[in-house]
Write a protein that holds these residues in place. Structure first.
Motif, PDB file in Angstrom:
ATOM      1  N   ALA A  25       0.691   8.434   9.391  1.00  0.00           N
ATOM      2  CA  ALA A  25      -0.499   8.078   9.941  1.00  0.00           C
ATOM      3  C   ALA A  25      -1.757   7.773   8.924  1.00  0.00           C
ATOM      4  N   VAL A  26      -1.806   8.882   7.914  1.00  0.00           N
ATOM      5  CA  VAL A  26      -2.792   8.930   7.063  1.00  0.00           C
ATOM      6  C   VAL A  26      -2.788   7.552   6.165  1.00  0.00           C
ATOM      7  N   ARG A  27      -1.507   7.375   5.878  1.00  0.00           N
ATOM      8  CA  ARG A  27      -1.206   6.037   4.975  1.00  0.00           C
ATOM      9  C   ARG A  27      -1.344   4.718   5.770  1.00  0.00           C
ATOM     10  N   ASP A  28      -1.614   4.708   7.061  1.00  0.00           N
ATOM     11  CA  ASP A  28      -1.926   3.578   7.889  1.00  0.00           C
ATOM     12  C   ASP A  28      -0.232   2.975   7.914  1.00  0.00           C
ATOM     13  N   GLU A  29       0.385   3.724   8.108  1.00  0.00           N
ATOM     14  CA  GLU A  29       2.042   3.496   8.205  1.00  0.00           C
ATOM     15  C   GLU A  29       2.256   3.841   9.553  1.00  0.00           C
ATOM     16  N   LEU A  49       5.530  -8.638   9.646  1.00  0.00           N
ATOM     17  CA  LEU A  49       6.052  -7.964  10.837  1.00  0.00           C
ATOM     18  C   LEU A  49       7.061  -7.096  10.648  1.00  0.00           C
ATOM     19  N   ILE A  50       8.270  -7.592   9.960  1.00  0.00           N
ATOM     20  CA  ILE A  50       9.231  -6.694   9.551  1.00  0.00           C
ATOM     21  C   ILE A  50       9.069  -5.668   8.704  1.00  0.00           C
ATOM     22  N   LEU A  51       8.147  -5.814   7.814  1.00  0.00           N
ATOM     23  CA  LEU A  51       7.615  -4.768   6.797  1.00  0.00           C
ATOM     24  C   LEU A  51       6.658  -3.936   7.425  1.00  0.00           C
ATOM     25  N   VAL A  52       6.035  -4.183   8.494  1.00  0.00           N
ATOM     26  CA  VAL A  52       5.044  -3.222   9.119  1.00  0.00           C
ATOM     27  C   VAL A  52       6.264  -2.243   9.995  1.00  0.00           C
ATOM     28  N   ALA A  53       7.160  -2.787  10.630  1.00  0.00           N
ATOM     29  CA  ALA A  53       8.221  -2.037  11.431  1.00  0.00           C
ATOM     30  C   ALA A  53       8.876  -1.204  10.444  1.00  0.00           C
ATOM     31  N   GLU A  54       8.957  -1.421   9.255  1.00  0.00           N
ATOM     32  CA  GLU A  54       9.853  -0.655   8.214  1.00  0.00           C
ATOM     33  C   GLU A  54       8.833   0.448   7.979  1.00  0.00           C
ATOM     34  N   GLY A  55       7.650   0.750   8.380  1.00  0.00           N
ATOM     35  CA  GLY A  55       6.844   1.655   8.126  1.00  0.00           C
ATOM     36  C   GLY A  55       5.805   1.481   6.976  1.00  0.00           C
ATOM     37  N   ARG A  56       5.798   0.426   6.507  1.00  0.00           N
ATOM     38  CA  ARG A  56       5.214  -0.069   5.095  1.00  0.00           C
ATOM     39  C   ARG A  56       3.399  -0.305   5.335  1.00  0.00           C
ATOM     40  N   SER A  57       2.726   0.330   4.526  1.00  0.00           N
ATOM     41  CA  SER A  57       1.482   0.165   4.622  1.00  0.00           C
ATOM     42  C   SER A  57       0.728  -1.229   4.016  1.00  0.00           C
ATOM     43  N   ASN A  58      -0.369  -1.414   3.907  1.00  0.00           N
ATOM     44  CA  ASN A  58      -0.796  -2.771   3.510  1.00  0.00           C
ATOM     45  C   ASN A  58      -0.443  -2.918   2.131  1.00  0.00           C
ATOM     46  N   LYS A  59      -0.825  -1.899   1.494  1.00  0.00           N
ATOM     47  CA  LYS A  59      -0.485  -1.960  -0.018  1.00  0.00           C
ATOM     48  C   LYS A  59       1.183  -2.062  -0.346  1.00  0.00           C
ATOM     49  N   ASP A  60       1.774  -1.413   0.360  1.00  0.00           N
ATOM     50  CA  ASP A  60       3.382  -1.817   0.123  1.00  0.00           C
ATOM     51  C   ASP A  60       3.556  -2.923   0.360  1.00  0.00           C
ATOM     52  N   ILE A  61       3.186  -3.692   1.420  1.00  0.00           N
ATOM     53  CA  ILE A  61       3.585  -5.056   1.979  1.00  0.00           C
ATOM     54  C   ILE A  61       2.890  -5.838   0.896  1.00  0.00           C
ATOM     55  N   ARG A  97      -5.651  -7.350   0.656  1.00  0.00           N
ATOM     56  CA  ARG A  97      -6.583  -7.846   1.620  1.00  0.00           C
ATOM     57  C   ARG A  97      -5.709  -9.333   2.215  1.00  0.00           C
ATOM     58  N   THR A  98      -4.972  -9.854   1.431  1.00  0.00           N
ATOM     59  CA  THR A  98      -4.225 -11.163   2.037  1.00  0.00           C
ATOM     60  C   THR A  98      -3.030 -10.313   3.206  1.00  0.00           C
ATOM     61  N   ALA A  99      -2.551  -9.410   2.645  1.00  0.00           N
ATOM     62  CA  ALA A  99      -1.757  -8.301   3.567  1.00  0.00           C
ATOM     63  C   ALA A  99      -2.148  -8.015   4.879  1.00  0.00           C
ATOM     64  N   ARG A 100      -3.670  -7.406   4.518  1.00  0.00           N
ATOM     65  CA  ARG A 100      -4.348  -6.974   5.996  1.00  0.00           C
ATOM     66  C   ARG A 100      -4.606  -8.116   6.777  1.00  0.00           C
ATOM     67  N   HIS A 153      -2.680 -10.741   7.166  1.00  0.00           N
ATOM     68  CA  HIS A 153      -1.640 -11.301   7.821  1.00  0.00           C
ATOM     69  C   HIS A 153      -1.399 -10.361   9.018  1.00  0.00           C
ATOM     70  N   VAL A 154      -1.554  -9.238   8.814  1.00  0.00           N
ATOM     71  CA  VAL A 154      -1.389  -7.931   9.938  1.00  0.00           C
ATOM     72  C   VAL A 154      -2.324  -8.411  10.919  1.00  0.00           C
ATOM     73  N   SER A 155      -3.391  -8.574  10.741  1.00  0.00           N
ATOM     74  CA  SER A 155      -4.658  -8.838  11.837  1.00  0.00           C
ATOM     75  C   SER A 155      -4.200 -10.039  12.600  1.00  0.00           C
ATOM     76  N   HIS A 156      -3.799 -11.280  11.842  1.00  0.00           N
ATOM     77  CA  HIS A 156      -3.336 -12.357  12.403  1.00  0.00           C
ATOM     78  C   HIS A 156      -2.136 -12.307  13.270  1.00  0.00           C
ATOM     79  N   LEU A 157      -1.301 -11.570  12.966  1.00  0.00           N
ATOM     80  CA  LEU A 157       0.043 -11.489  13.723  1.00  0.00           C
ATOM     81  C   LEU A 157      -0.154 -10.336  15.040  1.00  0.00           C
ATOM     82  N   LEU A 158      -1.132  -9.521  14.814  1.00  0.00           N
ATOM     83  CA  LEU A 158      -1.405  -8.723  15.966  1.00  0.00           C
ATOM     84  C   LEU A 158      -2.125  -9.417  17.068  1.00  0.00           C
ATOM     85  N   ALA A 159      -3.091 -10.404  16.623  1.00  0.00           N
ATOM     86  CA  ALA A 159      -3.958 -11.160  17.524  1.00  0.00           C
ATOM     87  C   ALA A 159      -3.112 -12.038  18.347  1.00  0.00           C
TER      88      ALA A 159
END
Length: 220
Positions: free
Chosen positions: A128-132, A165-177, A186-189, A191-197
């Motif tokens: 949670a604290v790592r945004d994973e 999306l797959i990387l998010v599901a694997e529990g990776r943070s934006n930095k890991d992605i 910033r680009t990773a973040r 991508h995450v925002s766009h796919l959620l929307a």
């Protein structure tokens, strides 16, 4: 080297026995500190308001769902709205999946079974604290069976967004992605925002559940 700053946790549950058990788990973990306890959602919000005034907000709230005065779903929504830097991890019994879905829609970062062991509690807090994302496999299977279909299908995602999306599901943070895909954080973040929307989802945990439901990853 200085010791790492402990993860500060507020425990919210209306059953004192359950609350004391969770606190005992937390006190046995390294680099974790109990910031306080609350027996209702409204009491939790009062504690957080006082802590905020002192600039001493906890990192994570462990939130029960069924409580008097203000339930965990309502409290989660208020915490996310008023204290966006605080993560909420749901404490759930196996039969509360409808409420868990509701809490995730309100912005909860993850969920734990109330009988989870210390290692699982520790892993969920650190995720949670790592945004994973931390997904309990047994609860995940039940949640995905009952998950409402998103507004649109996976076909609306670009190849890169599906990869993210797959990387998010694997529990990776934006930095890991970002490191994995050799892109900026910033680009990773973005991508995450766009796919959620695009998918009509409100949290990384919901996205991870969708990836499991669609067979992109297996529950851990």
């Amino acid at each position: 080297m200085s010791a790492p700053t402990p993860i500060q946790v507020l425990v919210v549950d209306d059953h004192a026995v359950v609350r004391r058990g969770v606190v005992a788990y937390l006190e046995a973990l390294e680099d974790v500190a109990v910031a306080g306890e609350a027996g209702t959602g409204s009491e939790a919000l009062e504690r957080l308001a006082r802590a905020s005034a002192l600039q001493e907000l906890p990192d994570v709230v462990l939130m029960d769902l069924q409580m008097p005065e203000m339930d965990g779903v309502t409290a989660t929504a208020e915490i996310v709205r008023r204290f966006p830097g605080v993560k909420v991890v749901i404490l759930t019994s196996f039969g509360e999946t409808e409420r868990v879905h509701a809490a995730l829609e309100k912005g909860a970062s993850g969920y734990l079974l109330k009988d989870a062991g210390p290692a699982e509690v520790d892993a969920a807090l650190r995720a949670a604290v790592r945004d994973e994302v931390f997904l309990d496999a047994a609860v995940t299977r039940k949640l995905t069976q009952e998950m409402r279909a998103p507004r649109t299908g996976l076909g609306v995602l670009t190849a890169r967004e599906k990869e993210v999306l797959i990387l998010v599901a694997e529990g990776r943070s934006n930095k890991d992605i970002a490191d994995h895909l050799v892109i900026s954080e910033r680009t990773a973040r973005t991508h995450v925002s766009h796919l959620l929307a695009k998918m009509g989802l409100s949290s990384r945990t919901q996205a991870a559940l969708l990836a499991v439901k669609e067979g992109l990853v297996q529950p851990r």
